[in-house]
Design a protein around this motif. Sequence first.
Motif, PDB file in Angstrom:
ATOM      1  N   LYS A   4     -13.690  -4.309   7.141  1.00 45.27           N
ATOM      2  CA  LYS A   4     -13.168  -3.560   8.225  1.00 45.27           C
ATOM      3  C   LYS A   4     -12.770  -4.488   9.126  1.00 45.27           C
ATOM      4  O   LYS A   4     -11.639  -4.220   9.615  1.00 45.27           O
ATOM      5  CB  LYS A   4     -14.429  -2.793   8.441  1.00 45.27           C
ATOM      6  CG  LYS A   4     -13.751  -1.373   8.925  1.00 45.27           C
ATOM      7  CD  LYS A   4     -15.038  -0.295   9.287  1.00 45.27           C
ATOM      8  CE  LYS A   4     -14.500   0.823  10.142  1.00 45.27           C
ATOM      9  NZ  LYS A   4     -15.520   1.637  10.756  1.00 45.27           N
ATOM     10  N   ASN A   5     -13.441  -5.336   9.589  1.00 42.67           N
ATOM     11  CA  ASN A   5     -13.080  -6.454  10.639  1.00 42.67           C
ATOM     12  C   ASN A   5     -11.854  -6.734  10.299  1.00 42.67           C
ATOM     13  O   ASN A   5     -10.941  -7.184  11.301  1.00 42.67           O
ATOM     14  CB  ASN A   5     -14.014  -7.339  10.856  1.00 42.67           C
ATOM     15  CG  ASN A   5     -15.084  -7.055  11.986  1.00 42.67           C
ATOM     16  OD1 ASN A   5     -14.620  -6.044  12.942  1.00 42.67           O
ATOM     17  ND2 ASN A   5     -16.210  -7.650  12.455  1.00 42.67           N
ATOM     18  N   CYS A   6     -11.675  -7.296   9.038  1.00 40.49           N
ATOM     19  CA  CYS A   6     -10.530  -8.171   8.575  1.00 40.49           C
ATOM     20  C   CYS A   6      -9.260  -7.140   8.785  1.00 40.49           C
ATOM     21  O   CYS A   6      -8.132  -7.505   9.203  1.00 40.49           O
ATOM     22  CB  CYS A   6     -10.817  -8.697   7.341  1.00 40.49           C
ATOM     23  SG  CYS A   6      -9.372  -9.580   6.649  1.00 40.49           S
ATOM     24  N   LYS A   7      -9.446  -5.960   8.346  1.00 40.52           N
ATOM     25  CA  LYS A   7      -8.232  -5.091   8.418  1.00 40.52           C
ATOM     26  C   LYS A   7      -7.768  -4.576   9.882  1.00 40.52           C
ATOM     27  O   LYS A   7      -6.792  -4.582  10.360  1.00 40.52           O
ATOM     28  CB  LYS A   7      -8.884  -3.458   7.706  1.00 40.52           C
ATOM     29  CG  LYS A   7      -7.605  -2.957   7.144  1.00 40.52           C
ATOM     30  CD  LYS A   7      -8.293  -1.774   6.153  1.00 40.52           C
ATOM     31  CE  LYS A   7      -7.288  -0.784   5.890  1.00 40.52           C
ATOM     32  NZ  LYS A   7      -7.992   0.444   5.013  1.00 40.52           N
ATOM     33  N   LEU A   8      -9.045  -4.474  10.618  1.00 42.66           N
ATOM     34  CA  LEU A   8      -8.710  -4.357  12.055  1.00 42.66           C
ATOM     35  C   LEU A   8      -7.784  -5.585  12.850  1.00 42.66           C
ATOM     36  O   LEU A   8      -6.839  -5.527  13.444  1.00 42.66           O
ATOM     37  CB  LEU A   8     -10.141  -4.418  12.929  1.00 42.66           C
ATOM     38  CG  LEU A   8      -9.810  -3.460  13.995  1.00 42.66           C
ATOM     39  CD1 LEU A   8      -9.538  -2.058  13.901  1.00 42.66           C
ATOM     40  CD2 LEU A   8     -11.130  -3.719  14.838  1.00 42.66           C
ATOM     41  N   SER A   9      -8.178  -6.827  12.457  1.00 40.16           N
ATOM     42  CA  SER A   9      -7.492  -8.048  12.963  1.00 40.16           C
ATOM     43  C   SER A   9      -5.924  -8.061  12.383  1.00 40.16           C
ATOM     44  O   SER A   9      -5.179  -8.492  13.166  1.00 40.16           O
ATOM     45  CB  SER A   9      -8.197  -9.285  12.721  1.00 40.16           C
ATOM     46  OG  SER A   9      -8.693  -9.460  11.473  1.00 40.16           O
ATOM     47  N   TRP A  10      -5.952  -7.754  11.014  1.00 40.48           N
ATOM     48  CA  TRP A  10      -4.365  -7.635  10.590  1.00 40.48           C
ATOM     49  C   TRP A  10      -3.569  -6.548  11.366  1.00 40.48           C
ATOM     50  O   TRP A  10      -2.460  -6.918  11.822  1.00 40.48           O
ATOM     51  CB  TRP A  10      -4.485  -7.225   9.346  1.00 40.48           C
ATOM     52  CG  TRP A  10      -4.690  -8.465   8.282  1.00 40.48           C
ATOM     53  CD1 TRP A  10      -5.656  -8.887   7.326  1.00 40.48           C
ATOM     54  CD2 TRP A  10      -3.742  -9.648   8.361  1.00 40.48           C
ATOM     55  NE1 TRP A  10      -5.575 -10.240   7.006  1.00 40.48           N
ATOM     56  CE2 TRP A  10      -4.236 -10.735   7.439  1.00 40.48           C
ATOM     57  CE3 TRP A  10      -2.610  -9.909   8.933  1.00 40.48           C
ATOM     58  CZ2 TRP A  10      -3.541 -11.843   7.223  1.00 40.48           C
ATOM     59  CZ3 TRP A  10      -1.790 -10.941   8.694  1.00 40.48           C
ATOM     60  CH2 TRP A  10      -2.340 -12.021   7.721  1.00 40.48           C
TER      61      TRP A  10
END
Length: 155
Positions: free
Chosen positions: A2-8
Motif C-alpha cells: 500500500k505504501n509503495c502505491k502511495l509513493s508512486w
Amino acid sequence: MKNCKLSWMLVVVLSVIVAALGYKFTVGNVQPSDDGRQAVMLSKDERNALLLEMRVWLQSAQGILSAASVKDFDAVVKSAKASGMSAEAETPGSLFRKLPVEMKALGFDTREKFDDIAATAAKSKDSNLVVEKLSVAMNNCIACHEMYRFVEETK
Ligand code: HEC
C-alpha cells in the motif's frame, strides 16, 4: 504494498506539478493580441521598467552609430555597455516568470550582442565592423517587436 502505491502516486502528482510549473515558466504570462502578436501581461511597474529598458537600448544604438561615425571608440564602448549584460541587474526579478522563454532568450542575446559590440570597438577600432554588428543586433529588435506587445493587466 500500500505504501509503495502511495509513493508512486506521490511521484506522479509531484511530476505533474513540476511539469505545470515548468510549462508556466516557459510560456510566460501571455495572451493572444488582436494585432496578431502575443500580449505579455504585466503590472504597470513591470511594463514601465521594460519600456525604460527599451528606450535605453534605442539610446545605445544611436550612441554607437554617432560615435562610430567619428571613430570615437571609447564612446562606442560606453554606449554599448549601457545595454550589456551588466545592466541586466536593473530588471525586476518578478518579470522572469511572466516573460515567455523565447523572449528572454532574445533579450539576453541582445544584451550579449551589445557587449560584443563594446569588445569589438575596444579591440578592433574598426567603425565598419561596429556598424555591421549593430545592424545584426538590431534584427533582434525587429524580431521581438514583430512577436510581442507589453500590455498592462487590469485587475
Ligand atoms: C526580447 C524582445 C525585445 C527586443 C529584443 C527588443 N524589444 Fe523593444 N520592445 C519590446 C516590446 C514587447 C515592446 C512594447 C511594444 C508594444 O507594446 O507595442 C518594445 C518597445 C520598444 C520601444 C518603445 C518604448 C516606449 O517607451 O514605449 C522602443 C524605443 C524599443 N522597444 C526599442 C528597442 C530597440 C532599439 C531594440 C534593439 C536594440 C529593442 N527594442 C529590442 C520587446 C523587445
